[in-house]
Design an enzyme around this catalytic site. Structure first.
Site, PDB file in Angstrom:
ATOM      1  N   TYR A   1       0.824  -1.208   0.000  1.00 19.08           N
ATOM      2  CA  TYR A   1       0.000   0.000   0.000  1.00 19.08           C
ATOM      3  C   TYR A   1       0.859   1.259   0.000  1.00 19.08           C
ATOM      4  O   TYR A   1       0.692   2.147   0.835  1.00 19.08           O
ATOM      5  CB  TYR A   1      -0.953   0.008   1.208  1.00 19.08           C
ATOM      6  CG  TYR A   1      -1.794  -1.226   1.289  1.00 19.08           C
ATOM      7  CD1 TYR A   1      -2.847  -1.419   0.404  1.00 19.08           C
ATOM      8  CD2 TYR A   1      -1.503  -2.229   2.219  1.00 19.08           C
ATOM      9  CE1 TYR A   1      -3.606  -2.577   0.452  1.00 19.08           C
ATOM     10  CE2 TYR A   1      -2.262  -3.387   2.268  1.00 19.08           C
ATOM     11  CZ  TYR A   1      -3.308  -3.546   1.380  1.00 19.08           C
ATOM     12  OH  TYR A   1      -4.047  -4.681   1.431  1.00 19.08           O
TER      13      TYR A   1
ATOM     14  N   TYR B   1     -12.974  -7.632   5.347  1.00 20.47           N
ATOM     15  CA  TYR B   1     -11.720  -7.662   4.596  1.00 20.47           C
ATOM     16  C   TYR B   1     -11.359  -9.119   4.331  1.00 20.47           C
ATOM     17  O   TYR B   1     -11.328  -9.929   5.258  1.00 20.47           O
ATOM     18  CB  TYR B   1     -10.573  -6.968   5.345  1.00 20.47           C
ATOM     19  CG  TYR B   1      -9.272  -7.109   4.583  1.00 20.47           C
ATOM     20  CD1 TYR B   1      -8.998  -6.301   3.490  1.00 20.47           C
ATOM     21  CD2 TYR B   1      -8.346  -8.093   4.929  1.00 20.47           C
ATOM     22  CE1 TYR B   1      -7.834  -6.464   2.746  1.00 20.47           C
ATOM     23  CE2 TYR B   1      -7.176  -8.259   4.193  1.00 20.47           C
ATOM     24  CZ  TYR B   1      -6.925  -7.442   3.113  1.00 20.47           C
ATOM     25  OH  TYR B   1      -5.780  -7.614   2.379  1.00 20.47           O
TER      26      TYR B   1
ATOM     27  N   ASP C   1     -13.942 -16.759   7.244  1.00 18.21           N
ATOM     28  CA  ASP C   1     -12.557 -16.352   6.989  1.00 18.21           C
ATOM     29  C   ASP C   1     -11.881 -16.144   8.346  1.00 18.21           C
ATOM     30  O   ASP C   1     -12.019 -15.092   8.958  1.00 18.21           O
ATOM     31  CB  ASP C   1     -12.552 -15.074   6.144  1.00 18.21           C
ATOM     32  CG  ASP C   1     -11.147 -14.560   5.866  1.00 18.21           C
ATOM     33  OD1 ASP C   1     -10.188 -15.080   6.484  1.00 18.21           O
ATOM     34  OD2 ASP C   1     -11.008 -13.636   5.043  1.00 18.21           O
TER      35      ASP C   1
ATOM     36  N   LYS D   1      -2.263 -16.346   8.004  1.00 21.79           N
ATOM     37  CA  LYS D   1      -1.550 -15.536   8.999  1.00 21.79           C
ATOM     38  C   LYS D   1      -0.805 -16.347  10.067  1.00 21.79           C
ATOM     39  O   LYS D   1       0.322 -16.743   9.826  1.00 21.79           O
ATOM     40  CB  LYS D   1      -2.508 -14.519   9.604  1.00 21.79           C
ATOM     41  CG  LYS D   1      -2.892 -13.439   8.592  1.00 21.79           C
ATOM     42  CD  LYS D   1      -3.342 -12.132   9.218  1.00 21.79           C
ATOM     43  CE  LYS D   1      -3.268 -10.991   8.234  1.00 21.79           C
ATOM     44  NZ  LYS D   1      -4.443 -10.834   7.373  1.00 21.79           N
TER      45      LYS D   1
HETATM   46  C1  LIG Z   1      -4.838 -10.826   5.994  1.00 19.53           C
HETATM   47  C2  LIG Z   1      -6.174 -11.347   5.648  1.00 19.53           C
HETATM   48  C3  LIG Z   1      -6.436 -11.934   4.395  1.00 19.53           C
HETATM   49  C4  LIG Z   1      -5.412 -11.976   3.293  1.00 19.53           C
HETATM   50  O1  LIG Z   1      -4.295 -12.742   3.606  1.00 19.53           O
HETATM   51  P1  LIG Z   1      -2.923 -12.520   2.798  1.00 19.53           P
HETATM   52  O2  LIG Z   1      -2.023 -13.575   3.341  1.00 19.53           O
HETATM   53  O3  LIG Z   1      -2.474 -11.126   3.104  1.00 19.53           O
HETATM   54  O4  LIG Z   1      -3.237 -12.699   1.364  1.00 19.53           O
HETATM   55  C5  LIG Z   1      -7.705 -12.440   4.178  1.00 19.53           C
HETATM   56  N1  LIG Z   1      -8.664 -12.381   5.114  1.00 19.53           N
HETATM   57  C6  LIG Z   1      -8.445 -11.839   6.323  1.00 19.53           C
HETATM   58  C7  LIG Z   1      -9.536 -11.840   7.338  1.00 19.53           C
HETATM   59  C8  LIG Z   1      -7.204 -11.291   6.630  1.00 19.53           C
HETATM   60  O5  LIG Z   1      -7.008 -10.718   7.822  1.00 19.53           O
END
Ligand SMILES: *Cc1c(COP(=O)(O)O)cnc(C)c1O
Length: 452
Positions: free
Chosen positions: A42, A170, A271, A300
């Site tokens: 970014y 997100y 997610d 993550k």
């Molecule tokens: C960070 C994140 C993503 C994307 O993961 P990347 O490894 O950066 O591609 C997707 N969903 C959530 C909830 C996230 O916090």
């Protein structure tokens, strides 16, 4: 020129190259060299503000090239839950390196991937028995979306192609994932001609303790009523909407969403890329509501911050439907799928989390939550502060106006901490191994910046 691995002349070719160009690298101008060629997340190129070069990391500390040591309040974007340089994680990767660092996953398999998949099925919410391992969170989300779309195609309901997401959500930065991010904070306007058009429900009302009312659910219910037959899935971040606003919401809301999606025969994608592996106080945020999604994304903290890895889990039902209908395969296959080094790191990280040394992880996260609550509470009285909240190992100060990063970032470094506010959000999600004095230092720095 072939050179044996144990050659007494390490990296001789590097010297030759720089000699030839007559321009030896200036070791201490990393900032300048970074600005010349490297693109940051970014950011523009060069970025508006210079980056801080890091020499090494250890425990909860980031050590800069200039020798300053910062307490890491970000756990490297939620990943380093055990802190840096944990001997068990390094040991697992080193041991794996002796056997193989990588091998393709098409037609081949290996113990690190199999054992990781078994562990994930063991600890994830019930019913999630099929594991697709990929490289990053965004890709795990793409895979989840494809699973949902292929499932409905297999069921003969190819009309079900839309995804319903929530405002402030997100889910990643690739185009498919972006299409289900909040349209405003996800800057859909930049890509409006390219992004698939999805549906959005209002964000879950703020507050983990909030009592969920029929009114809270009415908008979602209405969209499901109206668009149910076109919907492949609802996607959400359970309990905490992270990057889209650090917003915590009630388990009952999540439970009701699960009920509504089931009633409308719509899949639920959880997610858990940010919330997974203990961050919210439960191993997975879905556990707060006692629900199982149809598809779940992990990333993550999966490898404890060692390297990039992600996973998408689903049920036998969905896997069978996809497998038993034309073309009989899930259409995805990353080159570095199930990288053995990353799988070994993930396996070790999960073991470390669950074996809980010195104190079980849940107790540690609970203590972090209590300290964050107590220590951030005084910020509430500051005129610049709109809201203060904590849940699990996450502490948030919401400011009334966006922070000026050109001033705030160096000020935080000066205070000896690494925090990376975005917009109005000044927040921390430290490694679980952080000790009380270090955590208090983070909170003090947050107060100092909010009072600036
Ligand atoms: C960070 C994140 C993503 C994307 O993961 P990347 O490894 O950066 O591609 C997707 N969903 C959530 C909830 C996230 O916090």
């Amino acid at each position: 020129m072939a050179r044996s691995l144990d050659s007494p002349e390490p990296a001789r070719h590097v010297t030759l190259v720089t000699e030839k160009r007559g321009k030896p690298p200036v070791a201490d101008d990393l900032r300048g060299r970074d600005r010349t060629h490297v693109w940051h997340p970014y950011a523009g190129a060069p970025p508006a503000v210079p980056m801080f070069p890091v020499r090494r990391t250890e425990g909860v500390y980031i050590e800069l090239e200039d020798g300053r040591r910062l307490i890491d309040g970000m756990a490297s974007w939620w990943t380093a839950i055990h802190g840096y340089g944990h001997p068990q994680l390094h040991g697992a990767v080193a041991a794996q390196l002796r056997d193989m660092s990588h091998v393709m996953f098409g037609g081949l398999t290996h113990r690190p991937a199999i054992e990781l998949a078994e562990r994930l099925v063991d600890i994830c919410p019930e019913g999630l028995t099929r594991v697709f391992i990929s490289d990053s969170g965004s890709v795990a989300v793409e895979v989840a979306l494809k699973m949902a779309l292929q499932y409905w195609r297999a069921r003969g309901a190819s009309r079900r192609t839309k995804i319903l997401s929530f405002r402030h959500g997100y889910h990643g930065d690739t185009l498919g994932a972006m299409s289900v991010c909040d349209p405003v904070t996800g800057m859909h306007s930049l890509f409006s001609d390219t992004l698939p058009k999805q549906l959005f429900a209002p964000a879950p009302p703020l507050g983990f303790e909030r009592e969920t009312t029929d009114d809270d659910l009415a908008p979602l219910s209405e969209i499901l009523q109206q668009h149910g037959p076109d919907l492949a899935a609802v996607i959400l971040e359970p309990i905490v909407q992270g990057t889209g606003g650090m917003r915590f919401y009630a388990p009952e809301f999540l439970r009701q969403v699960r009920k509504l999606t089931a009633r409308h025969d719509c899949l639920l994608i959880a997610d858990e890329i940010a919330s997974g592996f203990g961050r919210t106080g439960r191993l997975f945020a879905c556990e707060h509501a006692g629900i199982s999604p149809d598809i779940m994304c992990l990333g993550k903290a999966l490898t404890g911050g060692m390297m990039t890895l992600a996973a998408t889990l689903t049920t036998d039902t969905i896997a069978q439907a996809i497998t038993n209908s034309d073309p009989g395969v899930l259409m995805h296959g990353p080159t570095f799928m199930a990288n053995p080094l990353a799988c070994a790191a993930a396996r070790a990280s999960i073991d470390l989390l669950l074996e809980g040394s010195p104190t079980p992880w849940a107790a540690r996260v609970k203590r972090i939550e209590q300290t964050l609550r107590d220590a951030l509470e005084p910020c509430r009285t500051l005129p610049a502060v709109a809201n203060v909240r904590a849940l699990g190992a996450m502490g948030v100060i919401e400011l009334r106006h966006p922070a000026d990063m050109a001033i705030v970032q160096p000020a935080l470094v000066e205070l000896g901490v690494w925090l990376r506010p975005f917009g109005k959000l000044l927040y921390t999600m430290p490694p679980y191994v952080i000790e009380e004095p270090e955590l208090l230092k983070l909170c003090d720095a947050m107060y100092a910046v909010a009072a600036m």
